[in-house]
Every structure is written in C-alpha cells, then in structure tokens.
Design a protein around this motif. Structure first.
Motif, mmCIF file in Angstrom:
data_model
loop_
_atom_site.group_PDB
_atom_site.id
_atom_site.type_symbol
_atom_site.label_atom_id
_atom_site.label_comp_id
_atom_site.label_asym_id
_atom_site.label_seq_id
_atom_site.Cartn_x
_atom_site.Cartn_y
_atom_site.Cartn_z
ATOM 1 N N GLU A 110 -98.663 -2.202 -70.270
ATOM 2 C CA GLU A 110 -99.870 -1.938 -71.050
ATOM 3 C C GLU A 110 -101.062 -1.725 -70.117
ATOM 4 O O GLU A 110 -101.887 -0.833 -70.315
ATOM 5 N N ALA A 111 -101.157 -2.579 -69.096
ATOM 6 C CA ALA A 111 -102.257 -2.466 -68.133
ATOM 7 C C ALA A 111 -102.211 -1.128 -67.407
ATOM 8 O O ALA A 111 -103.233 -0.488 -67.185
ATOM 9 N N ALA A 112 -100.983 -0.690 -67.058
ATOM 10 C CA ALA A 112 -100.833 0.547 -66.289
ATOM 11 C C ALA A 112 -101.250 1.768 -67.086
ATOM 12 O O ALA A 112 -101.466 2.851 -66.538
ATOM 13 N N GLU A 113 -101.359 1.601 -68.420
ATOM 14 C CA GLU A 113 -101.795 2.732 -69.251
ATOM 15 C C GLU A 113 -103.295 2.938 -69.209
ATOM 16 O O GLU A 113 -103.804 4.023 -69.476
ATOM 17 N N LYS A 114 -104.015 1.829 -68.896
ATOM 18 C CA LYS A 114 -105.481 1.927 -68.888
ATOM 19 C C LYS A 114 -105.947 2.231 -67.477
ATOM 20 O O LYS A 114 -105.519 1.593 -66.516
ATOM 21 N N PHE A 115 -106.835 3.202 -67.357
ATOM 22 C CA PHE A 115 -107.408 3.463 -66.049
ATOM 23 C C PHE A 115 -108.839 2.923 -65.998
ATOM 24 O O PHE A 115 -109.326 2.326 -66.946
ATOM 25 N N ASN A 116 -109.491 3.085 -64.867
ATOM 26 C CA ASN A 116 -110.831 2.542 -64.656
ATOM 27 C C ASN A 116 -110.806 1.011 -64.700
ATOM 28 O O ASN A 116 -111.631 0.368 -65.332
ATOM 29 N N GLN A 117 -109.802 0.434 -64.025
ATOM 30 C CA GLN A 117 -109.627 -1.019 -64.016
ATOM 31 C C GLN A 117 -110.194 -1.668 -62.760
ATOM 32 O O GLN A 117 -110.361 -1.026 -61.732
ATOM 33 N N ARG A 118 -110.431 -2.967 -62.871
ATOM 34 C CA ARG A 118 -110.837 -3.749 -61.717
ATOM 35 C C ARG A 118 -109.613 -3.914 -60.821
ATOM 36 O O ARG A 118 -108.551 -4.331 -61.289
ATOM 37 N N PRO A 119 -109.692 -3.593 -59.508
ATOM 38 C CA PRO A 119 -108.543 -3.774 -58.620
ATOM 39 C C PRO A 119 -108.071 -5.223 -58.630
ATOM 40 O O PRO A 119 -108.882 -6.145 -58.636
ATOM 41 N N ARG A 120 -106.760 -5.408 -58.679
ATOM 42 C CA ARG A 120 -106.236 -6.774 -58.659
ATOM 43 C C ARG A 120 -104.753 -6.752 -58.355
ATOM 44 O O ARG A 120 -104.103 -5.694 -58.403
ATOM 45 N N ILE A 121 -104.209 -7.906 -58.046
ATOM 46 C CA ILE A 121 -102.774 -8.021 -57.839
ATOM 47 C C ILE A 121 -102.247 -9.113 -58.752
ATOM 48 O O ILE A 121 -102.842 -10.184 -58.861
ATOM 49 N N ASP A 122 -101.152 -8.825 -59.460
ATOM 50 C CA ASP A 122 -100.565 -9.790 -60.383
ATOM 51 C C ASP A 122 -99.126 -10.056 -59.977
ATOM 52 O O ASP A 122 -98.351 -9.134 -59.727
ATOM 53 N N ASP A 123 -98.792 -11.302 -59.960
ATOM 54 C CA ASP A 123 -97.467 -11.726 -59.516
ATOM 55 C C ASP A 123 -96.608 -12.014 -60.744
ATOM 56 O O ASP A 123 -96.809 -13.018 -61.426
ATOM 57 N N TYR A 124 -95.689 -11.092 -61.051
ATOM 58 C CA TYR A 124 -94.771 -11.332 -62.168
ATOM 59 C C TYR A 124 -93.471 -11.923 -61.639
ATOM 60 O O TYR A 124 -93.223 -11.940 -60.422
ATOM 61 N N ASP A 125 -92.628 -12.378 -62.547
ATOM 62 C CA ASP A 125 -91.419 -13.074 -62.113
ATOM 63 C C ASP A 125 -90.575 -12.221 -61.170
ATOM 64 O O ASP A 125 -90.120 -12.665 -60.132
ATOM 65 N N ASN A 126 -90.376 -10.956 -61.542
ATOM 66 C CA ASN A 126 -89.470 -10.136 -60.752
ATOM 67 C C ASN A 126 -90.108 -8.893 -60.114
ATOM 68 O O ASN A 126 -89.400 -8.042 -59.592
ATOM 69 N N PHE A 127 -91.412 -8.784 -60.188
ATOM 70 C CA PHE A 127 -92.069 -7.647 -59.535
ATOM 71 C C PHE A 127 -93.547 -7.983 -59.307
ATOM 72 O O PHE A 127 -94.075 -8.952 -59.853
ATOM 73 N N MET A 128 -94.196 -7.151 -58.466
ATOM 74 C CA MET A 128 -95.635 -7.276 -58.253
ATOM 75 C C MET A 128 -96.302 -6.103 -58.942
ATOM 76 O O MET A 128 -95.753 -4.994 -58.984
ATOM 77 N N TYR A 129 -97.531 -6.331 -59.452
ATOM 78 C CA TYR A 129 -98.304 -5.257 -60.045
ATOM 79 C C TYR A 129 -99.652 -5.246 -59.348
ATOM 80 O O TYR A 129 -100.343 -6.265 -59.293
ATOM 81 N N LEU A 130 -100.016 -4.079 -58.796
ATOM 82 C CA LEU A 130 -101.242 -3.989 -58.018
ATOM 83 C C LEU A 130 -102.054 -2.767 -58.431
ATOM 84 O O LEU A 130 -101.502 -1.678 -58.620
#
Lengths: 328, 328, 328, 328, 328
Positions: free
Chosen positions: A59-79
């Motif tokens: 859902e986050a990846a669908e929105k642009f113009n986001q605040r840069p951040r890194i999220d640690d999920y159980d089996n992958f990273m999202y940056l």
C-alpha cells in the motif's frame, strides 16, 4: 501491463510476468526494476500476490511523495529514498524492497538515476566485497543522494548572484525569489534529514539490514557522510539566505539615505534662495522705492546675496562630507 | 615521476620508486610524504600496487576538497585533515594512510604545514611517549588545525575594524564584505566541525586507532580541545557578524533621522517665511494701497514678522533638543 | 444520562448503563465510546464506580484542553490525544482508558474523528496482526493526527498567498494575520510535540503498553513518523512566517524608497524652476528695466532657462537610472 | 627568585627554594602558591625538576590566557580555572596541580581571589568533611567563579540603563557600546562554558579526581550549580542585548516617523497657502484689474481663503490624530 | 522568637520551641512550617542545633532568591522551590528539609501558597497512596508551580493586547514594555527550568528521594508535566514577543510610508502649481504685455492650466493606487 527491467546474471530482460515468475522460481539473485507510471494496480498486484509482501508495504509503495524511511518487515526490508526534485516532477523517488535473494525497485516515469545505476552496476566489481542486494540498494540511494549536489551547487551560485544583484540594485522581485529559495531549501531539508537519520540508524545497528557485512557498512557510512554534508549545506544556505535578506533591507535603507540626502541638499539650497527672491518680490512701497531702485542693489543684494547663500551652503555640505558621496 | 620525501631513521631522502620499495621491504618505521600536484596517477598507482591499499581509499585520495574524516580499513587507517585555506588554493589538505609500520601522507603543491611538521619532528623527543605514527599524524593534524588560529585572529580584527568603520560611515561595500565574511566562516565551519567530531570519536574510543596508548590519547585530547575552541570561535564570530549587520542597519537609520531632521528644520523655517513673502507679493489693490504703502509697515511687518517667525521656530527647535545634536 | 456507543462483536449498541454493566460482566472484548458533553458527572461516576479507574485518572478525564500524554496505571493505561482545533471548539480531544479487555474513549460533543474511526474499524482486518485494543487506540490517535495534515496544508497555501499579497501591496492587516498565524502554529506545536514524544517513549519501550506485540509496534512507529513530520512542518512554517514578516518590512522599505525618489524628483525639478520664476518676479528697478524688458529676454531667459534646467535635470536622472524604474 | 607563599599546618611562609624542598621532603600536606609574574622560567624549573610534573603540563602552565580545562596525568591533576577579567589584565587565571599530598597553584601578578582564598581557608573547618586538597581547589575555583557574579550584576544594570537611554534618545554611541557588550559577553562565555563542562565531567565521574569522597562531590556540585547559572545568565543577557538593539532600531524608526509627520504637517499647511499667495501675485491684467481690485476681495479672498485652508487642514490633521501626539 | 506552625496528627499548633522539641522527641510524623521573615538567626539555630542539619544546608536556607534545586544529604533532603513572583516580593520561595519522619519548610513573610497547602492537605486522603512527607513536598512544590499559570495567562492576554495596540498606534512606551516583558520572562525561565530539571532527575531516579514509592512517582511526574508545559510556554511567549517587536517595527515603517505618500502627493500637486503661479508672476515686459493682458488668457492659462495640472496629477495618483488607501 508491467513496464520494467529484470536484471539477472548481468543481463537485462523486459520485466514480463513470465520472466518475473521464472526468476522468482529460480535460485539465482535478481534485480527487478518496475515503472509504476500507470499506477493501475498491476505493480501492486505483482508485489502482493507473487512476491507476497506485507499489505502495508505494498500500500505504501503505491503512494508517492513520501517521507524517506526504512521499515523492517519479518521477511524483507522496505526503503523509500528520494533525490532532488525542485520541479516536483516526482521522478526522483524510488521504493525498494529487498530480501536475501532479490531487490525490487519501484519508481514512476523516467527516473534518470535508475538508468545511471544500471550503467554503473555493470562496471562495478564489488560482488566479493558486499552482497549484491546491498550493492544495488547502495547504488540506488547513492544515485538519489548525488542528485542533490549539482542542485545545491546551482543554488549556491544563485545565492551569490542574488547578493551581487541586490548590492547593485535591490528590487522586490528579489524578495520573492528569496522566499521561493527558502521554500525550496525547506523542501530539500524535509527529504534529506530523514535519509540522514535512516543511514545513522543503519550505521549504529539500530536498524538491522539483511546482507550487511563489516565490509558493506562502509557503503552506508559513505552515504551517511554525504547526507550529513548535504544537511549541513542546507542549513548553511538557509543562514546565508537570511543574510541576503538582511543585505536587501540594509541596501534599501542605505539608498533611501542617499536619496534623502539629495532631497535635503536640493531643499536646503533652493528654499532659502526662493525665500530671497520672494522677499525682493514683495510690494512694500518703501522696499520698492528705496531698497530695490538703485542699480547696484540688484547686483549686490539681488544676485550677490544669492551667490553668497549658495557658497555658504556648499561649504556646509562639504564640511559634512555630503558632496562627492555615493549617488546611488 | 614521484615527488616527495621519504623519512627513515631521522633522515630524509627523495621519494624515488626504489627508495620506497626498499623501505617497504625493510622492517624499520618510515614516513613517506607525497606531493600529488601532477595528479597523473603515479601516486595512485604506488598506493594501490605497492602499498596495496583498498581501492576505495586510493580513489578517495585522488580527490581533493574533501570533508575531513577518518576511515577504519582492515589493515590501515585513512584520514583526511584540512587547514585554513581562505583563497581555496588547495594547499591545506592532507590525506594520511597509516599502519603499524609506516605513515603515508599525500598533499598537493607546496603545503607549508607539512614542511613545518618535518622541522618540528626533528626536535621532538616523544618516541618513548607514543608510537611514531601517532606522533606524525598528530603533528600533521596539529599543523593543519593551527593554521586556523592566525586566520581567525585576523578575522577577529577585521570584524572590529568593520564595526568601527560602520559607526563612522556605513557604506554598501561593507554589506558585501559582511556577506563574504559569513561565507568564509561557513567554509571554515564545514572543515572544522567534522574534524572536531572525528577527534571526539577517537577520544571516546568509537574509532579504534592503531598505535594508540594511554599516553597517546593526550595528543588527540589536545587536538580535540583546539577544535572545540575553533568551532566555538566560528559560532561566536557568526553571531558577531549578525550584530555588525544590525549595527549597519541601525546606523543607517540613525543617520537618516539626522538628515530628515535637517530637512525638516530647513522646511519648517523657510516654508513659513516664503509664505509671508508671497503674501506681501500679492497684487490685491487694497493690500498694496493701504497695508504695504507706509514705510514703517515694511520694517515692522515685512522684516519684523519674518524675524519673529524665525525666533519662534528656533525656540521651538531648541525646546525639542533638535539644535546642537549630531550632524552626521 | 449516558450518551455513547458500545461496540462489541462488531456491533454497535447505545451505551446504556445496563449494556455497559453487561459488557463488563462478560468476558468478550468491547469498546465503549462516551460523549461527556453534558459534563454532569455521569461519565465520571461510571468510570470510577463501575470501571474502578484510579481517582486521579478519572479526575483528569473530566478536564479538557489538556496536554497530550500517556500515564501508566497499575491496571490500565490512560492516554490523552488531540487533533487540530484552530477554532478551539474542543471537538478534537479524546481521552482513552484501556486494559487487556476493553477500551473506553471519552470526548465532548460531536467528535467527527471518532465517527470516522468507527467506519474504518469495520473495514479493517487487523485482528490477527495486533490485539484489538491496540488497533482501536491506533485508529483514534491516527484520526486525531490526520486532522493536522489538511489543516497545515491550508496553512501552507495561506502563507504563499500572504507572501504574494505582501509583494503586491503590503498592509498592516497582513501583520496582524501573520501574528495570528504564529499563534495558531504555537498552539499546534503545543499539541503535536508531546504526542511525538509520547510515541517515541512507546517505541523506545520506555512506556510499557499492554497488548503490545512486535507487529503492533509498527502501528506506533507509523504514528511516530507522522508526528515527526508534523513537528518538522510546524517548525518550517514558523521559519517561513518569519521570512514573510521580513519580506513585509523589506517591501515597505522598498516602496518608501520609490515614493521618496518620486518626491525627490518632483522637488529637484520644481524647486529650481520656482526659484527662477521667483528671481524674475523680483521688483528690482534695474532688473525690471534692463533685464526683463526686451522681448527676446522672455523667450531666451524666461522660457529657455527653464527648459534648459529641465533638460539638465532629466539627463541627470536618466544617468542615475531613476527614470523608468518601478512606480510602486 | 621565587615569589609565593607556602602554607603548611595553617601557617604561611615565603616560598623560598629551601622551604619548598623541606615541605616536599616532609610528609605533611602543604599548599604552595606561586606568582609567575616574572615568567623567567624559575617557576617552570621548580615544577619540572623538584615536583617532577609532566613536561606537557609544565609547558601549559607557562602560557596564560588558556581555555579552562582539567587534565588527568598519571600522578597528578592539572586544572586551569579563570574568573571575570573584562580588562584582560590576566589577573583572574590560576593553574592548579595537585596530588594526594599537596596543591600547587600558579598565577600571575596580584590575583586578589587567591588572597581571599587564604583568608577564607583559615576560617573554614571542613578538614573532616573533605580532603584538604579538594577544599583548596574548591576554594580557588569558587573564588574565580564568584568574580563573575558582581561583574554580571553590573552588566545587568548596564543593559537596563542602556535600554532606558535608548528610549530617551537613541544615539550611535549606544550601538558601539552594545557591540562591545556582546563581545565581552562572548569572552565571558568562552571562559564559563568550559568550566561548567569540566565540573559536569567531574560530577558524572568521567574525570577521576584524587581525594574525592562522597562528601567532597557536594563541593563540586555546588560549583557546577553556580556555573550553570552563570552560563544561563550569559545566554539571557545575549538575548536581552539583541532586544536592546531591536529597541534601538524601532525607536529610531519611530522618531523618524514623528519628524516626518512634522515635515508633512508643515508642508501640507504652507505649500497650499504659498500657492494661494502665488496665485494672487500673478500679473494677469484681468485678474489684477477685476478680481484683486475691490477692497473686500482682499479680506474675503486674500485672507479668508487662507484662513479657510488652515482650518480645513487642521481639522483633517485632528481627524487623523496627528495633533497632540508625541513630539520626540 | 519562632513564628510558624507545627502540624501533627492533622492538628495545627503554634511552632513554639517546646512544641517542636516535643514533636522531635516523639515518634509521630509532623510538618513544621517556619516563617523566617525576621531572619534573626532563630530559625537557623533551631535547624542546626535541634534538627542537626548539615551546616551547608542551614546556611543555604538563610539566603533567599536562590536557584531551585534539590540536594541529597546523608540523612535528609534539601529542596528549594519557587513560584511566580513578578514583583520580587520574595513571598514565593520555600526551602524544604525532609527525612523519613518529618518535613520542615522555611519561607519569608506571608507566603499565600503555604496557607493553601494547609487547606488542601486537610481535604486530601492520599496517606495510603504515598508517604506523608512526599505528599506535603508535592503540595508545596505544586502550589508554587501553579502560581505560574495565572501569571502566564495574564502575560498571554497582555501580549495580545499589546499586539492590538501596536497595530492601532505604535508608540515608544510599547517598546519599553516589550523589553520589560522579556525581562520578566527571563526571570521566570531562570526559576522554571531548574525545577523542571530537578523533577526530571527525580523521575529518572538520578536523585534518590526518601519515602518514594511507585505510587509516589506519579505525583512527581505530574509536577514534571506541569513544568515542561511552563517551560514550553515561556519559550513560546519569548518567540511571540519577538514577533510583536517585529510587528512594531513593520507598523512604524508602514505608517512612515503612508505619511511620506501624503507628503509626496501634497508636494507633487502644489510644487508644479506654485511654479505656474510663479511663472505668471514674473515681470518680463513682453510676458506682461502680450501673454497676460487678454482677459481670456487668465481664464484659459491662469486657471485652466492649473486645473489641467491637477487633473493630470490626480489621474496619475489614481493609476498608482495612491488615492483611497489607508490614511494612518
């Protein structure tokens, strides 16, 4: 329809659905770069159904113009990483998902930085130094971060040019431009500061990144160093812009002074002279008959007094240093 | 061709390729100082091929105008230190590589600080207090740091001179100079702050330095102390420059006040007097025939009224303290 | 009489006394939302007698317009959250009590955010991801936090509009509005900053929240991220407002300059011309008889001199760039 | 020749070489206070040869005008403390060396604070509470720190006096004084801040001080408390000075307004009146013959019109509140 | 003679020497409140002789106008708390000593807050929640802290009123008041900030307080919360005061603009008109004979030209938007 590139074994293929599923089914490392310009859900579907990423991240990846951040999920990273984008074209934002086996990057429209990453990655032989996903993420973030340097360099030149312009001739258009520059700087800061904090958290080990080795930290320390420098630059420029604004006000005040001195000189010369001519233009019978009738009185009183007044005034002005000064 | 000096057993030799390889092949401690002014790759080749430094560090050593920092590689340290360089000559930047056995310093052009280090190191007998590489690195960084003190001292004098000039006569050229000084200060800060943080990280043990002993920390604490003081000075000067700018604006405004008072005095005296002369210059038949014809009327009304107006106005000005005040 | 809604098993009932006691007597999870608009003590009585909350917390829940905070009591959590409320309507403040088994929210009047939470919670399927009380608290705080974004977005537009207005025509009303905006921003900051610190303390584990799981922290990290961004925005806007104020002053000063130049031009042209007419209006017998009597003297001296003066002055003005400049 | 005082067993002797060596040879506690005004090396020799202090510390003790700091050597502590010294006399700087057995203080010229310490130490009965060296160091630092309070108190009064002066009559001399005060404050800050940080490091146990007991920490906490207060004061005064500068600018602007209103009133009254007199001073045959010849026309038009104009203008001024306002 | 109140078993007695010694000899908890207005040493004697407090603490308790702080002695705590005291009456400062068995508070003159504590403590039933000495200390500090809220609330109103006044009519008296308000705020900050830090150190467990229980921390957290809010308020008000000062300057500049426009309009209208009348008042024979003699020339040239000039000028002013604008 999917638009993108799948890179596997140093070779690029178009990112068709079949190619992606084949890569996913295989065991080799791959990098999938997707262009979500259409934003029609194809990319989201792929990410959630085939890759099985967490719905929040998709859902986050669908929105642009986001605040840069890194999220640690159980089996992958999202940056989320962003570069300089003064025209708000949205072409300097990349979302990365990565695991031990692959990296997926999502961007919108022609993102020139990603193309550059692809070129550089071909030339880079760091596979032995760090795991491939770290190298790709590093290159992507790096490409984004580096877009700020030419941008800020132009900014720097513009500040100097503006300062020079203001000292030459302060105008109101410059005030508007100063405000716009402050805004732009503020936009930049909102994108740079979180990336710097993100890198700090990776370097301090607060955020645990898969594929991180002693050697790989050097890459992130390098990014951190760049981002600190950028944040410092932005703060310095903000400070300088305030100085330029102060220069504007002081220059305007200074010129007002020059104008007013000129007005005062004019008035100080001509008001007394006009008084004299007025005085000798009166219709008092005695004055006309006695004072103004001799021929010498015209030359001595009518003209001589005027000249004397001018001389005295010029001498006064010179003593005060008002003559020969700046004339705007 | 290599340009540089190889110092071994307290003796200096030219840094020819053979000398360097002999020193590398030996077991004694040596310091190799290289001048990379040509920037033709000879130095880089030496560093990567013969010394075997990490490609990233060698690549970094080729670029000048870098942010000071310290990098911890597996088998060596890489440190960038910079001094005051207001003319951007690039002569105040040194890159150091060091291991347990040697120190390599790289600079560009005639770096006066390095020559001074060579002189001082001959006189220094600290070998028992700290390992030789720490002593050399300390001296190099110290020589860089000390270039800031005379520079800032001149800066300090310049601020005072500028403040005095502004109080004497505020000009627009001063505004330009203030801006340039702020820029210079900002450049200084960009070089001083990272060196201070670098020394803090060494002192706190965050960065592990080879050859560090309890005794050697005193050297780095000394540098840290100097750099803190420099950073404080820079911040203070920035604050003072803002004060000087405020003084400029206030002085200009003050002088405007003086000019305007003068204009107001002139106008307040001569506008009423001119009105009177105008009044008695009218062509009303009755006025000319009755009021203006007696001789006494000229002296009483024509001249007396004028004098009375001047006396009243001067008395008003004196009561308001406008006379005898500053005249710019 | 109690006003409110009791939500149990995804169904809403009115919050009558009987319903609440039945829910309390049961073992299922429930969410009780109370509207304490009457503030007649019914809610307080319910909270202290039936729920047995600590008197300090119950007392706190009676007072509105509080600083957001989270308090950890022995058997429950007490949290105050607030949203954007520029008109001080008091409708953007919710007090939450929660334990392992239920959540109680207290607000005053029609709190639109709570209604929205009820709608969203029906659509959300996060029960497996986090405990239900965490989800509800998250939604409530989130609804509050999100009210700031449209508010600040309007604020942003207003700043730009104000800047444009000021560059067009600076007025005193704008100064009053700038002050009001600073006040509003200050109010916002007083509500946002403590919520950000609250989320930080939850994320860092300083505050221990019942029902917290690894998965649930993601919700609070999300809120923290939003609140940091809001706090950054508020600080940026404060900075921009100061810039707008500076623009106002500079614009006014600039226009003063334009006005004064105009006055100076007028005075510089007409004071000399008036002097000339005055000079030729004198009653010196010789002047009238000799200088002013020939016909050509009127055209050459009376008109020609005037024109010459005008030409010289215009040439002077043009050389100084005073003509053709901005005219406000 | 040595100049100084040796205090042993509550008795003072001159610090001759023999006395010092006897004290060093003994086992009792002593305090040696040295005056290094001559700076001829005698003191340095004594410190390095007889006391055997580290060369770096001895060298440091030779230089005055140092940044306050504490250095932990293997067998002794070295501390630099400074007091208020607005005239840069150098009399408010003391260097302390201390071990378990003795304290050596070095200063230059008549340091009034040291004399006061000697007086106070006679009256103090704290030997049971803390070790004698801690007590002496405490008294010395305390004497230095306390010199700031009367100094800042005078500073405080000066700020208030300056603000009052500016509101009475703003001058340029005040701008110069404001700048000097900012400089002085900056000098004070450079001496106070490091002492505060020094005390913080002692209180936190970062710096290990010989002879420190639970009871002794109270002394250093007391100093820390004083220094925090001083640093806060300095920051507050800096803030106030900026306010005073703003007041200066605003007052000057305000007075400019008053002056300009006066000029405008004068011009608004006399320019129309002068126009009228000019109008009736024209030489149009018809005007002179018809309009200006009747007697009543002089009274009605010549005088009446003038009075009417004055009345209308005064009424306008009153409506705008320009009359009866402040007159500088 | 001792002045004060001894509270034991919920009953108040006068604090005579006998009563105090009886209470000390007993085993029950008591609170002794002393009024040291006389400052004649009676209180100090009682504290040092009968209570046996440390001389440093007793000495401190004799001095008023102290920085709030908490000191941890071996067998008792010493705390200084202060409230809002804008008139420097000294009535808002309380010194507390407490042990496990009793609390002693010392103040000077009629301290209204202490009386209020006595009233509230009778109504409070918290003995089971926290130890009695903590409750009393909490109430005393709380009473002090709460005095700031009405004070700052008045301050808030005053800022708004001042802003409104300035927008109506900026005066120099307002500048003086702004400075006084900044001073008052600075005084408040000097008292609030150390109390906030004191509470932080108690909450973090840095300062160990006797009688502290899990339950009791809630009281101190409540105080901490209040004090943070106060410190934030003070900072916000300081910021707003700077804004008000800026508004003053901008308003004055704006009004100067209006005044100058008015002057320029007057001058721009009447200087040309006066020139015309001057022109037709010249004594050139040809002009008088030919141009000024026909009747129609007076109406066409003498009056028509004047009207035409006025019309042209008004049209110019209207085009620039100078008419109909604000008139101060």
């Amino acid at each position: 329809m999917l638009i993108g590139t799948l890179r596997q074994n140093d070779a690029d293929q178009p990112a068709t659905s079949e190619n992606v599923q084949a890569a996913l089914g295989g065991t080799g490392f791959f990098w999938l770069d997707l262009d979500d310009e259409a934003a029609d859900g194809t990319v989201s579907e792929l990410l959630s159904v085939h890759f099985g990423f967490h719905p929040l991240a998709v859902e986050a990846a669908e929105k642009f113009n986001q605040r840069p951040r890194i999220d640690d999920y159980d089996n992958f990273m999202y940056l989320v990483t962003r570069g300089a984008d003064p025209e708000h074209s949205g072409q300097a934002e990349v979302h990365c998902f990565w695991t031990d086996r692959y990296v997926v990057t999502v961007h919108r429209g022609g993102c020139p930085a990603i193309q550059e990453v692809r070129n550089r990655i071909g030339r880079h032989h760091a596979s032995e130094a760090a795991s491939p996903q770290i190298v790709i993420v590093y290159f992507v973030v790096n490409a984004m971060v580096e877009t700020f340097f030419p941008f800020l360099s132009k900014f720097d030149d513009r500040i100097d040019a503006l300062e020079d312009d203001i000292l030459k001739q302060p105008t109101e258009a410059q005030l508007g431009e100063l405000f716009d520059m402050k805004r732009t700087l503020m936009d930049g800061r909102k994108v740079i500061a979180p990336q710097r904090d993100m890198m700090a958290s990776i370097n301090d080990g607060v955020t645990d990144v898969p594929g991180m080795t002693e050697n790989a930290t050097r890459y992130f320390r390098d990014l951190y160093d760049h981002l600190i420098r950028l944040a410092d630059l932005v703060d310095s420029y903000r400070d300088l812009l305030t100085s330029v604004m102060d220069t504007h006000l002081s220059t305007v005040s200074n010129r007002l002074n020059v104008v007013m001195k000129q007005l005062t000189i004019i008035a100080t010369i001509f008001l007394p002279l006009s008084f004299l001519t007025g005085f000798f233009g009166q219709n008092f019978a005695y004055e006309v008959r006695v004072w103004l009738s001799p021929t010498w009185s015209f030359f001595v009183v009518g003209i001589g007094l005027q000249l004397a007044a001018v001389v005295v005034l010029l001498w006064l002005f010179r003593r005060r240093g008002w003559l020969g000064g700046p004339t705007v």
